[in-house]
Design a protein around this motif. Structure first.
Motif, PDB file in Angstrom:
ATOM      1  N   SER A 443       0.955  -1.030  -0.155  1.00 52.51           N
ATOM      2  CA  SER A 443       0.071  -0.030   0.059  1.00 52.51           C
ATOM      3  C   SER A 443       0.835   1.273  -0.128  1.00 52.51           C
ATOM      4  N   LEU A 444       0.250   2.383  -0.001  1.00 54.45           N
ATOM      5  CA  LEU A 444       1.089   3.455   0.262  1.00 54.45           C
ATOM      6  C   LEU A 444       1.824   3.818   1.419  1.00 54.45           C
ATOM      7  N   VAL A 445       1.310   2.982   2.174  1.00 55.30           N
ATOM      8  CA  VAL A 445       2.407   3.068   3.585  1.00 55.30           C
ATOM      9  C   VAL A 445       2.943   1.828   4.354  1.00 55.30           C
ATOM     10  N   ASP A 446       2.628   0.799   3.343  1.00 55.12           N
ATOM     11  CA  ASP A 446       3.215  -0.506   3.984  1.00 55.12           C
ATOM     12  C   ASP A 446       3.660  -1.150   2.756  1.00 55.12           C
ATOM     13  N   ASN A 447       5.075  -1.541   2.793  1.00 54.26           N
ATOM     14  CA  ASN A 447       5.924  -2.147   1.928  1.00 54.26           C
ATOM     15  C   ASN A 447       5.796  -3.460   1.382  1.00 54.26           C
ATOM     16  N   SER A 476       0.877   5.822   8.747  1.00 52.29           N
ATOM     17  CA  SER A 476      -0.420   5.380   9.053  1.00 52.29           C
ATOM     18  C   SER A 476      -1.301   5.525   7.728  1.00 52.29           C
ATOM     19  N   ARG A 477      -2.473   4.793   7.762  1.00 49.43           N
ATOM     20  CA  ARG A 477      -3.583   4.829   6.697  1.00 49.43           C
ATOM     21  C   ARG A 477      -4.129   6.423   6.951  1.00 49.43           C
ATOM     22  N   ASP A 478      -4.012   6.715   8.085  1.00 46.54           N
ATOM     23  CA  ASP A 478      -4.821   7.919   8.256  1.00 46.54           C
ATOM     24  C   ASP A 478      -4.262   9.120   7.318  1.00 46.54           C
ATOM     25  N   GLN A 479      -2.934   9.068   6.928  1.00 44.98           N
ATOM     26  CA  GLN A 479      -2.408  10.144   6.090  1.00 44.98           C
ATOM     27  C   GLN A 479      -2.938   9.964   4.723  1.00 44.98           C
ATOM     28  N   VAL A 480      -3.649   8.779   4.413  1.00 45.08           N
ATOM     29  CA  VAL A 480      -4.082   8.696   2.975  1.00 45.08           C
ATOM     30  C   VAL A 480      -5.478   8.898   2.597  1.00 45.08           C
ATOM     31  N   SER A 481      -5.752   9.540   1.710  1.00 41.64           N
ATOM     32  CA  SER A 481      -7.111   9.962   1.412  1.00 41.64           C
ATOM     33  C   SER A 481      -7.396   9.949  -0.223  1.00 41.64           C
ATOM     34  N   TRP A 530       9.346   6.309  -6.652  1.00 40.98           N
ATOM     35  CA  TRP A 530       8.526   7.491  -6.355  1.00 40.98           C
ATOM     36  C   TRP A 530       7.455   7.119  -5.346  1.00 40.98           C
ATOM     37  N   ASN A 531       8.046   7.467  -4.094  1.00 41.92           N
ATOM     38  CA  ASN A 531       7.162   7.410  -2.925  1.00 41.92           C
ATOM     39  C   ASN A 531       6.628   8.599  -2.284  1.00 41.92           C
ATOM     40  N   PRO A 532       5.243   8.541  -2.585  1.00 41.36           N
ATOM     41  CA  PRO A 532       4.432   9.825  -1.950  1.00 41.36           C
ATOM     42  C   PRO A 532       4.840  10.161  -0.733  1.00 41.36           C
ATOM     43  N   ALA A 533       5.012   9.032   0.303  1.00 44.58           N
ATOM     44  CA  ALA A 533       5.196   9.410   1.542  1.00 44.58           C
ATOM     45  C   ALA A 533       6.423  10.065   2.011  1.00 44.58           C
ATOM     46  N   VAL A 534       7.489   9.832   1.139  1.00 47.50           N
ATOM     47  CA  VAL A 534       8.767  10.532   1.205  1.00 47.50           C
ATOM     48  C   VAL A 534       8.522  12.058   1.292  1.00 47.50           C
ATOM     49  N   PHE A 535       7.909  12.509   0.302  1.00 51.40           N
ATOM     50  CA  PHE A 535       7.627  13.866   0.107  1.00 51.40           C
ATOM     51  C   PHE A 535       6.648  14.395   1.178  1.00 51.40           C
ATOM     52  N   ALA A 536       5.725  13.657   1.535  1.00 53.98           N
ATOM     53  CA  ALA A 536       4.918  14.068   2.770  1.00 53.98           C
ATOM     54  C   ALA A 536       5.660  14.279   4.005  1.00 53.98           C
ATOM     55  N   GLU A 537       6.483  13.250   4.342  1.00 53.98           N
ATOM     56  CA  GLU A 537       7.255  13.504   5.416  1.00 53.98           C
ATOM     57  C   GLU A 537       8.053  14.659   5.434  1.00 53.98           C
ATOM     58  N   GLN A 538       8.539  15.064   4.362  1.00 53.24           N
ATOM     59  CA  GLN A 538       9.285  16.196   4.209  1.00 53.24           C
ATOM     60  C   GLN A 538       8.465  17.603   4.854  1.00 53.24           C
ATOM     61  N   GLY A 539       7.032  17.413   4.589  1.00 51.02           N
ATOM     62  CA  GLY A 539       6.384  18.524   5.092  1.00 51.02           C
ATOM     63  C   GLY A 539       5.163  18.860   3.931  1.00 51.02           C
ATOM     64  N   TYR A 540       5.130  18.254   2.864  1.00 51.39           N
ATOM     65  CA  TYR A 540       4.143  18.603   1.807  1.00 51.39           C
ATOM     66  C   TYR A 540       2.818  17.712   1.848  1.00 51.39           C
TER      67      TYR A 540
END
Length: 765
Positions: A443-447, A476-481, A530-540
């Protein structure tokens, strides 16, 4: 195996254990899998093959030989593994899963191997041995000694004179196994061994037809092929017969380069089915891949029968995923209709009798040949009892599991496949003897996630999560919508990934990600590139739309990009940005960046030349198209021929209409260009031309290139530099700390990569 990450950074992403798809035994009680881990401190990668006991959730080591591969269950519970032999050969090892030794790591190490009959303890040599019943323990006498891999176990069933992979086996009536592997063959049909090649006095390559090169390598005289043999157990040991080339003298090649794998063939007690590029048509211009069947009985024949082409009237595109029914009498496979389009819809076919190549039925057929089911399945397999067919297919940004009664696949049925599993993205699935299905996915949060789907209840349970549902990464899945918004012609779907410390009262800069393909999609799946969570954890806040051309939303949306590269998809992307501005008050669209690779890189270059480009603080193009006519240098020219509605010399206006280079007079947004030298799909001239324009126009810009990477960046250290360059460039333009400020090692890599000489124009670290 433990993942620990206080913050999900590129280093955490790239050093996390990468677990492969699980391979269950017949009843699903045990699961084989491989796992690899990269260590940035030691600059080394370790790999293991392990077995998971489902009941106890305990994982135990099978072998830590980094070169061991292709773990495969036999029916009696033994395990087959491939390992490098001497002089470029491959050893085939078979035994109980707890019987394989380890190589060790240069320190004192004892190895226990079980079920070794008549083993005599040695009092001499570098190893001491003890025997308790039939279990042998070997310990090095000296600290730096380490047990050998194959010699101690004595489970070598055979040796193949070349490098092979892609094992598949099938049980035969006499208790032996049909054995197949894939590897390269020489023009005379013999197996290719790289260590036996005679060096040439010239480095020249002479060609009379295309392909000249494909993906990241030049075409040579060698061909991929399938080798088969018979694996038989005698007493306590297995013996592999000599292997024969299934395709010798046929001018056929399987698996199909570059990405064909075990999904390109199957083996059963009745023979081998495979797919191969049409031997008559030009492979760079046509996508036609035919299905074939070779009847075999005991798999000992040194000369196989000639392949029989399976007929599919009116369908001449790519065929894939051939899979036999459990009794070996029927064959299911997928095929496209169009012979010059890789993203035409795959449709289900069933060969109702493998002895009759004309007994093919197009399941779910319609008179217009578009098919009654508006999904394009990516794989198909039979239930254990042969009464059901399972299919995996993209749907709305996920890869789901569908089922269809086998009888419904034989024509004249109004039943459509039923969706039975819809969680993340399935990467593989296996039928179990009790009727259930073992599923590997992410998933977007689990490899890596393993599931059991209960076919009776319709429920699916997680049996193993590699990252504890993302918690080990701090995700967590709460980050994804997800959101839907009105596009140019249809409702468009997009994923939204927020930072793990998201607060509803704050605004966050936007990272707008455009996917490649263009016939592809952002899915609820894991990626190390291209992992969206990497960018999200930078603050985006990361928003990843699936505009016109995307897959999984119906074939019409996929096909609509033809002749519209900078048209409908661009409108969808603009409307998505406008929707975010109007509806997502936690997104700061005045502080936005946009990134894309491949077609996404094309779209980034297109955006740079158009009005939307002025909305962003920075742009990232990875291996994108700069000039449309330069696509004539690509290896698979059917791609632009289809999407741009004909060859350049027949329809130049379409190529020119969507050419990013025609709009370089508007380029003004800071821009990082990335392009790799082994990318033969989009040559490095594309990246250099874009960078030259930016520099000549005085636009803040940088250029990153890897001489040993292709269309992707796969090597861990290179990938870390890629992430560093990207995050440094975009973060500083939206007011976030650069990644070089967050990681001393990332800063070191950037410093080593910086090539501008003193006095040259260009920024320093």
């Amino acid at each position: 195996m433990t993942i620990k990450a206080q913050k999900f950074t590129p280093e955490a992403l790239l050093s996390a254990p990468r677990r492969g798809d699980g391979i269950p035994n017949a009843d699903g009680s045990k699961v084989l899998y491989s796992v690899s881990t990269y260590d940035f401190q030691d600059h080394s990668q370790s790999s293991e093959i392990r077995v998971l006991d489902v009941a106890s959730k305990k994982s135990t080591l099978v072998t830590d030989n980094a070169d061991a591969s292709d773990p495969t269950w036999l029916e009696n519970g033994d395990v087959l593994i491939l390992a490098p032999g001497s002089n470029g050969t491959t050893d085939v090892l078979v035994g109980p899963h707890d019987s394989f030794s380890t190589r060790g790591n240069g320190i004192s190490l004892c190895v226990t191997i079980g079920h070794v009959p008549e083993f005599r303890a040695s009092r001499d040599g570098p190893f001491s041995t003890t025997v308790v019943k039939d279990r042998v323990t070997i310990c090095p006498r000296e600290k730096k000694s380490r047990p050998p891999f194959t010699d101690i176990c004595n489970y070598t069933a055979g040796n193949i004179d070349g490098s092979v992979s892609g094992v598949k086996v099938a049980s035969l009536a006499n208790g032996s196994y049909a054995f197949t592997v894939t590897g390269n063959s020489n023009p005379d049909g013999s197996i290719y061994n790289s260590e036996k090649v005679t060096s040439s006095q010239t480095t020249g390559r002479l060609y009379g037809a295309i392909f000249v090169r494909h993906w990241d390598s030049y075409i040579t005289q060698q061909r991929q092929t399938i080798f088969y043999g018979n694996l038989k157990k005698g007493g306590s040991h297995y013996k592999l017969s000599s292997v024969a080339n299934l395709l010798k003298g046929t001018n056929l090649e399987s698996p199909v380069p570059q990405f064909g794998s075990t999904d390109n063939f199957d083996v059963s007690s009745s023979g081998i089915a495979f797919v191969s590029k049409d031997p008559v048509l030009q492979p760079a211009v046509y996508t036609k891949i035919n299905p074939y069947f070779v009847p075999l009985s005991d798999f000992t024949a040194s000369t196989p029968p000639s392949p029989i082409q399976i007929q599919t009237s009116g369908f001449n595109g790519q065929a894939t995923s051939p899979v036999f029914s459990p009794d070996g009498k029927q064959l299911a496979f997928l095929r496209r209709q169009n012979e010059q389009y890789e993203s035409d819809k795959l449709q289900l076919f069933v060969l109702t009798n493998v002895a009759e190549p004309n007994s093919t039925v197009n399941a779910l057929a319609t008179a217009d040949r578009k098919g009654a089911w508006d999904r394009s399945p990516s794989s198909v397999f039979w239930s254990h009892d042969g009464k059901k067919l399972y299919l995996t297919a993209e749907e709305h940004g996920r890869v789901a599991l569908f089922t269809l009664a086998a009888s419904s696949a034989f024509g004249n049925s109004t039943s459509l496949p039923k969706k039975v599993f819809y969680d993340g993205a399935i990467s593989s699935a296996y039928p179990l003897s009790n009727g259930d299905v073992f599923i590997s996915g992410s998933s977007l949060v689990d490899n890596s996630i393993y599931f059991y789907y209960d076919s009776a209840s319709g429920n699916a349970d997680v049996i193993s999560s590699n990252s504890k549902n993302g918690a080990a990464f701090g995700l967590s899945r709460d980050q994804v919508s997800e959101i839907w918004y009105p596009g140019a012609a249809e409702q468009i779907h997009a994923w939204v990934v927020k930072p793990s410390n998201f607060s509803a009262g704050q605004k966050y800069p936007l990272a707008y990600l455009i996917h490649g393909g263009p016939q592809g999609a952002w899915e609820d799946s894991w990626s190390t590139r291209w992992n969206p969570a990497v960018f999200a954890e930078q603050g985006y806040v990361v928003i990843a739309p699936n505009p016109t051309g995307s897959t999984g939303y119906g074939q019409a949306l996929t096909d609509a990009i033809q002749g519209e590269w900078g048209g409908l998809p661009y409108v969808d992307i603009v409307k998505g940005f406008e929707y975010i501005e109007a509806n997502l008050d936690y997104v700061d669209t005045s502080n936005a960046v946009e990134l894309g690779a491949s077609y996404g890189g094309y779209m980034t270059n297109w955006i740079q030349g158009h009005e939307l480009g002025r909305k962003f603080k920075a742009l990232i193009t990875h291996d994108g198209v700069f000039s449309m006519v330069s696509q004539l240098a690509s290896e698979e020219v059917w791609f632009p021929f289809h999407d741009l509605e004909g060859p350049y010399w027949k329809n130049p206006s379409s190529w020119q209409k969507w050419d990013p280079s025609a709009h370089t007079g508007n380029w003004s947004t800071p821009h990082l260009i990335i392009h790799n030298e082994l990318d033969y799909r989009l040559t490095i001239a594309e990246g250099l031309a874009a960078f030259n324009v930016l520099q000549e126009r005085g636009v803040e810009s940088e250029f990153l290139s890897f001489p040993n990477e292709n269309h992707w960046v796969l090597k861990p250290e290179n990938s870390l530099l890629w992430h560093t360059a990207v995050l440094d460039f975009i973060n500083k333009h939206v007011g976030l700390p650069t990644y070089s400020e967050q990681s001393s090692y990332a800063k070191q890599l950037r410093g080593e990569a910086w090539q501008n000489r003193k006095g040259d124009l260009g920024r320093k670290i």
